[in-house]
Motif scaffolding. Structure first.
Motif, PDB file in Angstrom:
ATOM      1  N   ALA A 465       0.860  -1.183   0.000  1.00 55.14           N
ATOM      2  CA  ALA A 465       0.000   0.000   0.000  1.00 55.14           C
ATOM      3  C   ALA A 465       0.895   1.231   0.000  1.00 55.14           C
ATOM      4  O   ALA A 465       2.020   1.203   0.514  1.00 55.14           O
ATOM      5  CB  ALA A 465      -0.923   0.009   1.213  1.00 55.14           C
ATOM      6  N   VAL A 466       0.397   2.314  -0.580  1.00 55.58           N
ATOM      7  CA  VAL A 466       1.108   3.590  -0.620  1.00 55.58           C
ATOM      8  C   VAL A 466       0.125   4.661  -0.156  1.00 55.58           C
ATOM      9  O   VAL A 466      -0.992   4.741  -0.683  1.00 55.58           O
ATOM     10  CB  VAL A 466       1.626   3.915  -2.035  1.00 55.58           C
ATOM     11  CG1 VAL A 466       2.348   5.259  -2.052  1.00 55.58           C
ATOM     12  CG2 VAL A 466       2.554   2.803  -2.544  1.00 55.58           C
ATOM     13  N   GLY A 470       3.146   9.279   0.058  1.00 54.43           N
ATOM     14  CA  GLY A 470       4.152   8.493  -0.657  1.00 54.43           C
ATOM     15  C   GLY A 470       4.821   7.425   0.171  1.00 54.43           C
ATOM     16  O   GLY A 470       5.700   6.722  -0.342  1.00 54.43           O
ATOM     17  N   LYS A 471       4.435   7.266   1.439  1.00 55.25           N
ATOM     18  CA  LYS A 471       5.053   6.221   2.274  1.00 55.25           C
ATOM     19  C   LYS A 471       4.533   4.868   1.829  1.00 55.25           C
ATOM     20  O   LYS A 471       3.347   4.700   1.526  1.00 55.25           O
ATOM     21  CB  LYS A 471       4.754   6.455   3.748  1.00 55.25           C
ATOM     22  CG  LYS A 471       5.457   5.455   4.671  1.00 55.25           C
ATOM     23  CD  LYS A 471       5.357   5.850   6.122  1.00 55.25           C
ATOM     24  CE  LYS A 471       6.340   6.948   6.475  1.00 55.25           C
ATOM     25  NZ  LYS A 471       7.757   6.526   6.367  1.00 55.25           N
ATOM     26  N   ILE A 472       5.436   3.876   1.789  1.00 57.29           N
ATOM     27  CA  ILE A 472       5.138   2.535   1.299  1.00 57.29           C
ATOM     28  C   ILE A 472       4.994   1.584   2.472  1.00 57.29           C
ATOM     29  O   ILE A 472       5.773   1.632   3.438  1.00 57.29           O
ATOM     30  CB  ILE A 472       6.253   2.049   0.348  1.00 57.29           C
ATOM     31  CG1 ILE A 472       6.377   3.001  -0.847  1.00 57.29           C
ATOM     32  CG2 ILE A 472       5.987   0.622  -0.123  1.00 57.29           C
ATOM     33  CD1 ILE A 472       7.631   2.774  -1.671  1.00 57.29           C
ATOM     34  N   THR A 516       4.822   9.113  -7.038  1.00 53.28           N
ATOM     35  CA  THR A 516       6.262   8.842  -6.938  1.00 53.28           C
ATOM     36  C   THR A 516       6.525   7.606  -6.096  1.00 53.28           C
ATOM     37  O   THR A 516       7.422   6.807  -6.403  1.00 53.28           O
ATOM     38  CB  THR A 516       6.985  10.059  -6.329  1.00 53.28           C
ATOM     39  OG1 THR A 516       6.784  11.199  -7.175  1.00 53.28           O
ATOM     40  CG2 THR A 516       8.479   9.801  -6.190  1.00 53.28           C
ATOM     41  N   GLY A 517       5.747   7.425  -5.018  1.00 59.72           N
ATOM     42  CA  GLY A 517       5.918   6.243  -4.175  1.00 59.72           C
ATOM     43  C   GLY A 517       5.688   4.957  -4.955  1.00 59.72           C
ATOM     44  O   GLY A 517       6.439   3.985  -4.798  1.00 59.72           O
ATOM     45  N   LEU A 521       8.508   2.005  -5.771  1.00 62.95           N
ATOM     46  CA  LEU A 521       8.265   0.609  -5.405  1.00 62.95           C
ATOM     47  C   LEU A 521       8.357  -0.309  -6.613  1.00 62.95           C
ATOM     48  O   LEU A 521       9.000  -1.372  -6.549  1.00 62.95           O
ATOM     49  CB  LEU A 521       6.883   0.492  -4.749  1.00 62.95           C
ATOM     50  CG  LEU A 521       6.414  -0.915  -4.371  1.00 62.95           C
ATOM     51  CD1 LEU A 521       7.404  -1.582  -3.426  1.00 62.95           C
ATOM     52  CD2 LEU A 521       5.020  -0.843  -3.740  1.00 62.95           C
ATOM     53  N   THR A 522       7.746   0.078  -7.733  1.00 68.03           N
ATOM     54  CA  THR A 522       7.794  -0.785  -8.916  1.00 68.03           C
ATOM     55  C   THR A 522       9.198  -0.864  -9.498  1.00 68.03           C
ATOM     56  O   THR A 522       9.601  -1.908 -10.016  1.00 68.03           O
ATOM     57  CB  THR A 522       6.796  -0.296  -9.987  1.00 68.03           C
ATOM     58  OG1 THR A 522       7.015   1.098 -10.254  1.00 68.03           O
ATOM     59  CG2 THR A 522       5.366  -0.500  -9.534  1.00 68.03           C
ATOM     60  N   ALA A 523       9.974   0.216  -9.417  1.00 67.81           N
ATOM     61  CA  ALA A 523      11.350   0.187  -9.927  1.00 67.81           C
ATOM     62  C   ALA A 523      12.163  -0.862  -9.190  1.00 67.81           C
ATOM     63  O   ALA A 523      12.971  -1.587  -9.792  1.00 67.81           O
ATOM     64  CB  ALA A 523      11.997   1.559  -9.778  1.00 67.81           C
ATOM     65  N   TRP A 524      11.955  -0.977  -7.883  1.00 68.36           N
ATOM     66  CA  TRP A 524      12.704  -1.957  -7.084  1.00 68.36           C
ATOM     67  C   TRP A 524      12.111  -3.351  -7.221  1.00 68.36           C
ATOM     68  O   TRP A 524      12.833  -4.309  -7.532  1.00 68.36           O
ATOM     69  CB  TRP A 524      12.707  -1.518  -5.616  1.00 68.36           C
ATOM     70  CG  TRP A 524      13.325  -2.524  -4.692  1.00 68.36           C
ATOM     71  CD1 TRP A 524      14.659  -2.832  -4.578  1.00 68.36           C
ATOM     72  CD2 TRP A 524      12.644  -3.372  -3.764  1.00 68.36           C
ATOM     73  NE1 TRP A 524      14.847  -3.813  -3.627  1.00 68.36           N
ATOM     74  CE2 TRP A 524      13.626  -4.161  -3.113  1.00 68.36           C
ATOM     75  CE3 TRP A 524      11.304  -3.532  -3.413  1.00 68.36           C
ATOM     76  CZ2 TRP A 524      13.292  -5.095  -2.129  1.00 68.36           C
ATOM     77  CZ3 TRP A 524      10.979  -4.461  -2.427  1.00 68.36           C
ATOM     78  CH2 TRP A 524      11.972  -5.232  -1.803  1.00 68.36           C
TER      79      TRP A 524
END
Length: 592
Positions: A465-466, A470-472, A516-517, A521-524
């Protein structure tokens, strides 16, 4: 003689009557009746109250064939709650109509306007035929709505008008109930984060309760788990970015996907048929050996963990200490070094990976999924080691389940894994936008409790969840770096991950921080599996209203829920941001 139990802020008053008739003796909730928490008192674990809906006066059956009376709950006083939803018996039944609630603030005593609940939650569920979907505990239901500290509720559910769907409008589902969720005390604040505000005192009663108090059926908190429109947008949100958003589904960097799903229904419980190791380093000898209590100043709480908390936390061994509240953010270089230290860099590191699932290989091997799960079972991928040409984004900071206060006794004890992660589906939670960032852990605890105790799922459905800042947050238990199988996109839960942005984004633009969050997350997460966020992935449908079972579908590697299922999720405004999410994530991975 019959005994009647009447709730009074934790005190039950027994009224004996000579007759067999039930007496409804609602007692007012006064502002002085709610005591402040005692210093040093154990945290409130939360609760769920389930109240049956009844036909509403003045809404009798009309002469039109198939029309049903409206159902609801007249205005009444209830125990404090912060989230509300409506459920029904048959998970396969759809509610064609409107579901609306009004709630009374426990702080001001004011009643809200009518708010719509998203009645189409069934598309957020386990795949057809999966063990989780076959459970007799599963129910149909709306999305839950965050309403803040409340102590009064009114509900109305109305079927579609005749002619909206033809001559015979469908009846309302059977067994309608309203679920009132108290998420409990706020979780310990993550480093640098302010704790959630304490609930306000209850306000003086405006109306009278008119239902049998014996219908206030609380769910057993110790048992295992087994709005597209609507809510007001008055919560404080970060200011969205001023730059224009391409918001398109074009993929200039699209690439062929090396792996396809050959078994969309594959499920691998992590602890079935084997003894679970008590040492979390057993599955990964390179993981740091955690201690029972964290050192002063660390982000992990002192004191022992329950067995359930230990299992959930050990699933992130190698990323954080046992009991950590947050997994620390790393730079790209630190991310690559950290993953390389957990294995060997003999993998190809290219998007044409040699592994059978397209993931980065380990030690020059095949990349097959042979790593043991944290509870001792097989089938969970270990975080993939990084080679010279690997594209992966920096690991973002992630609040763990311990960090947001998940009650690990609610969920089912074992973890469920799929083979890999070929794509990410973006959702909105449809819980409304009237929450502060400090309240996000409470919102997440409410969703978790609703998914498990009200909907009958094994755990929260989303993998991550985000919030609007922007905190994941870690979602379904099993390890943030592992391919945990969620219940988020009916038909496409295998080999995918589900990310929910907390809020409703049909008409509200998501904050730039939240967008941005999701990109971070998806980049990692996709980088762990050698996936290009600008690329395409081939998935096999397990069945749904858009793609029949067995259909192979090429989708964007970062897709919206509506791409795999005919639904409004993730809301028009959030869906328009997927182009930005893809390009930002690709850039974070370092792709040219």
């Amino acid at each position: 003689m019959r005994s009647i139990r009447v709730p009074l802020i934790g005190v039950a008053v027994a009224v004996a009557t000579a007759s067999g008739s039930a007496l409804a003796l609602p007692l007012p909730l006064s502002a002085t009746a709610v005591a402040a928490p005692r210093a040093g008192a154990a945290p409130d674990p939360g609760s769920t109250r389930s109240l049956p809906l009844v036909p509403l006066a003045g809404h009798e059956r009309s002469a039109a064939p198939g029309t049903r009376a409206a159902q609801g709950l007249p205005r009444r006083d209830v125990e404090p709650f912060s989230m509300v939803g409506v459920v029904w018996e048959d998970p396969g039944a759809e509610l064609h109509g409107t579901v609306q609630v009004r709630t009374r603030s426990a702080v001001t005593g004011a009643w809200s306007a009518w708010q719509d609940l998203d009645a189409h939650q069934h598309e957020h569920a386990a795949d057809p035929g999966a063990a989780e979907a076959r459970s007799t505990a599963v129910r149909g239901g709306t999305a839950p709505l965050w309403v803040g500290d409340s102590d009064g509720v009114e509900v109305r559910v109305r079927a579609e008008e005749p002619g909206e769907r033809g001559a015979a409008p469908p009846a309302l589902p059977r067994g309608l109930r309203v679920e009132l969720v108290d998420p409990g005390d706020a979780a310990p604040a993550a480093p640098g984060e302010a704790p959630s505000a304490a609930p306000g005192d209850a306000a003086p009663v405006e109306g009278r309760a008119d239902a049998d108090p014996q219908d206030d059926t609380p769910h057993d908190d110790t048992a295992s788990g087994g709005a597209s429109g609507a809510a007001s947008d008055s919560g404080t949100e970060p200011t969205p970015g001023t730059g224009t958003d391409a918001g398109t589904d074009t993929d200039p960097g699209a690439e062929a996907d090396a792996g396809t799903d050959t078994d969309p229904g594959a499920e691998t419980p992590a602890d079935e048929g084997g003894d679970a190791p008590t040492d979390p380093t057993a599955a990964d000898p390179t993981a740091p050996r955690p201690s029972a209590a964290a050192a002063p100043g660390s982000d992990a709480p002192a004191g022992p963990l329950t067995p359930e908390e230990s299992a959930a936390s050990a699933a992130n061994a190698g990323l954080a200490a046992l009991g950590a509240l947050e997994i620390a953010e790393l730079t790209k270089e630190e991310t690559e070094a950290s993953l390389a230290a957990m294995g060997t860099d003999g993998g190809t590191g290219t998007d044409g990976a040699t592994g059978t699932d397209g993931a980065i290989g380990t030690g020059g091997g095949t990349g097959e999924d042979t790593a043991s799960g944290p509870d001792g079972g097989a089938g969970a991928e270990a975080p993939a080691p990084v080679a010279a040409k690997t594209y992966i984004g920096p690991r973002p900071g992630i609040v763990t389940r311990k960090g947001w206060g998940a009650d690990e006794k609610l969920r089912e004890p074992n973890f469920l894994y799929t083979t890999s992660v070929h794509a990410a589906f973006v959702h909105h939670s449809a819980t409304g936008n009237n929450y502060t960032c400090a309240q996000a852990p409470s919102v997440l605890r409410g969703i978790y409790r609703y998914h498990v105790q009200s909907m009958g799922w094994r755990d929260i459905g989303y993998n991550f969840a985000v919030d609007k800042c922007g905190k994941i947050y870690e979602g379904r238990a099993g390890g943030v770096a592992r391919p945990v199988q969620g219940a988020h996109t009916l038909g496409f839960n295998s080999n995918t991950t589900g990310i929910a942005v907390l809020g409703s984004f049909a008409t509200t633009t998501p904050p730039a921080a939240a967008v941005t969050g999701v990109a971070k997350l998806t980049a990692w997460k996709l980088g762990l599996h050698a996936r290009n966020p600008l690329g395409k992935s081939t998935l096999t449908s397990a069945g749904g209203n858009k793609y029949a079972k067995g259909t192979k579908v090429q989708l964007n590697t970062v897709s919206g829920h509506r791409d795999g299922y005919s639904t409004a999720c993730p809301g028009t405004k959030l869906y328009a941001k997927l182009g930005t999410i893809r390009s930002t994530a690709s850039g974070l991975q370092g792709r040219p």
